[in-house]
Write a protein that holds these residues in place. Sequence first.
Motif, mmCIF file in Angstrom:
data_model
loop_
_atom_site.group_PDB
_atom_site.id
_atom_site.type_symbol
_atom_site.label_atom_id
_atom_site.label_comp_id
_atom_site.label_asym_id
_atom_site.label_seq_id
_atom_site.Cartn_x
_atom_site.Cartn_y
_atom_site.Cartn_z
ATOM 1 N N HIS A 69 -1.308 0.708 -5.030
ATOM 2 C CA HIS A 69 -1.374 1.184 -6.406
ATOM 3 C C HIS A 69 -0.199 0.785 -7.278
ATOM 4 C CE1 HIS A 69 -4.175 3.711 -4.128
ATOM 5 N NE2 HIS A 69 -4.908 3.554 -5.210
ATOM 6 N N ALA A 70 0.901 0.358 -6.709
ATOM 7 C CA ALA A 70 2.073 -0.041 -7.496
ATOM 8 C C ALA A 70 2.321 -1.533 -7.321
ATOM 9 C CB ALA A 70 3.298 0.751 -7.062
ATOM 10 N N GLU A 71 2.449 -2.237 -8.422
ATOM 11 C CA GLU A 71 2.742 -3.671 -8.390
ATOM 12 C C GLU A 71 4.256 -3.861 -8.334
ATOM 13 O OE1 GLU A 71 0.649 -6.341 -8.414
ATOM 14 O OE2 GLU A 71 -1.119 -5.059 -8.341
ATOM 15 N N VAL A 72 4.835 -3.522 -7.193
ATOM 16 C CA VAL A 72 6.270 -3.639 -6.986
ATOM 17 C C VAL A 72 6.480 -4.537 -5.782
ATOM 18 C CG1 VAL A 72 8.390 -2.381 -6.394
ATOM 19 C CG2 VAL A 72 6.711 -1.347 -7.938
ATOM 20 N N TYR A 73 7.396 -5.498 -5.921
ATOM 21 C CA TYR A 73 7.715 -6.381 -4.794
ATOM 22 C C TYR A 73 8.894 -5.758 -4.049
ATOM 23 C CZ TYR A 73 8.608 -10.590 -2.109
ATOM 24 O OH TYR A 73 8.800 -11.485 -1.074
ATOM 25 N N PHE A 74 8.570 -4.994 -3.026
ATOM 26 C CA PHE A 74 9.565 -4.177 -2.333
ATOM 27 C C PHE A 74 10.685 -4.976 -1.667
ATOM 28 C CE2 PHE A 74 5.844 -1.489 -2.849
ATOM 29 C CZ PHE A 74 6.440 -0.415 -3.496
ATOM 30 N N PRO A 75 10.428 -6.168 -1.090
ATOM 31 C CA PRO A 75 11.560 -6.930 -0.530
ATOM 32 C C PRO A 75 12.623 -7.265 -1.585
ATOM 33 C CG PRO A 75 9.495 -7.792 0.323
ATOM 34 C CD PRO A 75 9.143 -6.797 -0.762
ATOM 35 N N GLU A 76 12.198 -7.477 -2.813
ATOM 36 C CA GLU A 76 13.160 -7.809 -3.869
ATOM 37 C C GLU A 76 14.089 -6.639 -4.183
ATOM 38 O OE1 GLU A 76 12.765 -8.496 -8.544
ATOM 39 O OE2 GLU A 76 11.824 -10.077 -7.345
ATOM 40 N N ILE A 77 13.571 -5.433 -4.157
ATOM 41 C CA ILE A 77 14.404 -4.264 -4.459
ATOM 42 C C ILE A 77 15.058 -3.690 -3.203
ATOM 43 C CG2 ILE A 77 13.205 -3.680 -6.591
ATOM 44 C CD1 ILE A 77 11.717 -1.481 -5.049
ATOM 45 N N GLU A 78 14.773 -4.301 -2.080
ATOM 46 C CA GLU A 78 15.373 -3.946 -0.785
ATOM 47 C C GLU A 78 15.149 -2.487 -0.398
ATOM 48 O OE1 GLU A 78 19.439 -5.276 -1.046
ATOM 49 O OE2 GLU A 78 18.839 -7.373 -0.911
ATOM 50 N N LEU A 79 13.932 -2.026 -0.678
ATOM 51 C CA LEU A 79 13.522 -0.680 -0.275
ATOM 52 C C LEU A 79 12.119 -0.766 0.300
ATOM 53 C CD1 LEU A 79 14.523 1.343 -3.472
ATOM 54 C CD2 LEU A 79 15.728 1.354 -1.293
ATOM 55 N N THR A 80 11.821 0.133 1.222
ATOM 56 C CA THR A 80 10.448 0.254 1.680
ATOM 57 C C THR A 80 9.679 1.022 0.600
ATOM 58 O OG1 THR A 80 10.722 2.399 2.763
ATOM 59 C CG2 THR A 80 11.223 0.409 4.086
ATOM 60 N N PRO A 81 8.360 0.962 0.601
ATOM 61 C CA PRO A 81 7.614 1.747 -0.385
ATOM 62 C C PRO A 81 7.955 3.238 -0.353
ATOM 63 C CG PRO A 81 6.178 0.117 0.599
ATOM 64 C CD PRO A 81 7.471 0.072 1.360
ATOM 65 N N LEU A 82 8.134 3.790 0.844
ATOM 66 C CA LEU A 82 8.486 5.220 0.927
ATOM 67 C C LEU A 82 9.879 5.495 0.369
ATOM 68 C CD1 LEU A 82 7.091 6.540 4.325
ATOM 69 C CD2 LEU A 82 6.568 7.359 2.032
ATOM 70 N N GLN A 83 10.845 4.657 0.697
ATOM 71 C CA GLN A 83 12.187 4.832 0.153
ATOM 72 C C GLN A 83 12.155 4.770 -1.376
ATOM 73 O OE1 GLN A 83 13.981 1.528 2.190
ATOM 74 N NE2 GLN A 83 15.038 2.852 3.666
ATOM 75 N N TRP A 84 11.376 3.843 -1.884
ATOM 76 C CA TRP A 84 11.252 3.672 -3.326
ATOM 77 C C TRP A 84 10.641 4.911 -3.974
ATOM 78 C CZ3 TRP A 84 6.593 3.141 -6.133
ATOM 79 C CH2 TRP A 84 6.752 2.783 -7.472
ATOM 80 N N LEU A 85 9.569 5.442 -3.377
ATOM 81 C CA LEU A 85 8.935 6.624 -3.954
ATOM 82 C C LEU A 85 9.873 7.830 -3.907
ATOM 83 C CD1 LEU A 85 6.408 7.602 -5.381
ATOM 84 C CD2 LEU A 85 5.500 8.304 -3.152
ATOM 85 N N TYR A 86 10.627 7.989 -2.825
ATOM 86 C CA TYR A 86 11.631 9.059 -2.781
ATOM 87 C C TYR A 86 12.639 8.878 -3.910
ATOM 88 C CZ TYR A 86 10.385 11.145 1.745
ATOM 89 O OH TYR A 86 9.736 11.813 2.765
ATOM 90 N N LYS A 87 13.093 7.641 -4.098
ATOM 91 C CA LYS A 87 14.106 7.353 -5.110
ATOM 92 C C LYS A 87 13.595 7.647 -6.511
ATOM 93 C CE LYS A 87 16.886 3.629 -7.008
ATOM 94 N NZ LYS A 87 17.180 2.209 -6.986
ATOM 95 N N ILE A 88 12.383 7.193 -6.832
ATOM 96 C CA ILE A 88 11.898 7.440 -8.198
ATOM 97 C C ILE A 88 11.583 8.919 -8.410
ATOM 98 C CG2 ILE A 88 11.116 5.058 -8.508
ATOM 99 C CD1 ILE A 88 8.211 6.171 -8.377
#
Length: 99
Positions: A69-88
Amino acid sequence: MRNRYHHLEELEDFLAGTFHQDISSSQQALDEFISEVTKECLLSTIKDCEELLNSDVTNQEKEDFIQQHAEVYFPEIELTPLQWLYKITEQMQEAVRTK
């Protein structure tokens, strides 16, 4: 898998509507979302994120859901999808305190 997430339709809308292919960066998209919505909308979105994060589905299923559902390139931001969702989610919680 869709049936397991039926209650998370609002989260699907948030992820797809905010983090789509036309964004410059996921951080910029989040900042715009935070500045444009009401405090009540932020609280509702945080609740939706927390429902997924605290659900009893596997971490892999959670990550698959986020990536679908999210068009985010996770390797570029160096986070896993779960880490990213926690962060946001944390960033939205902080924004609620100042809205």
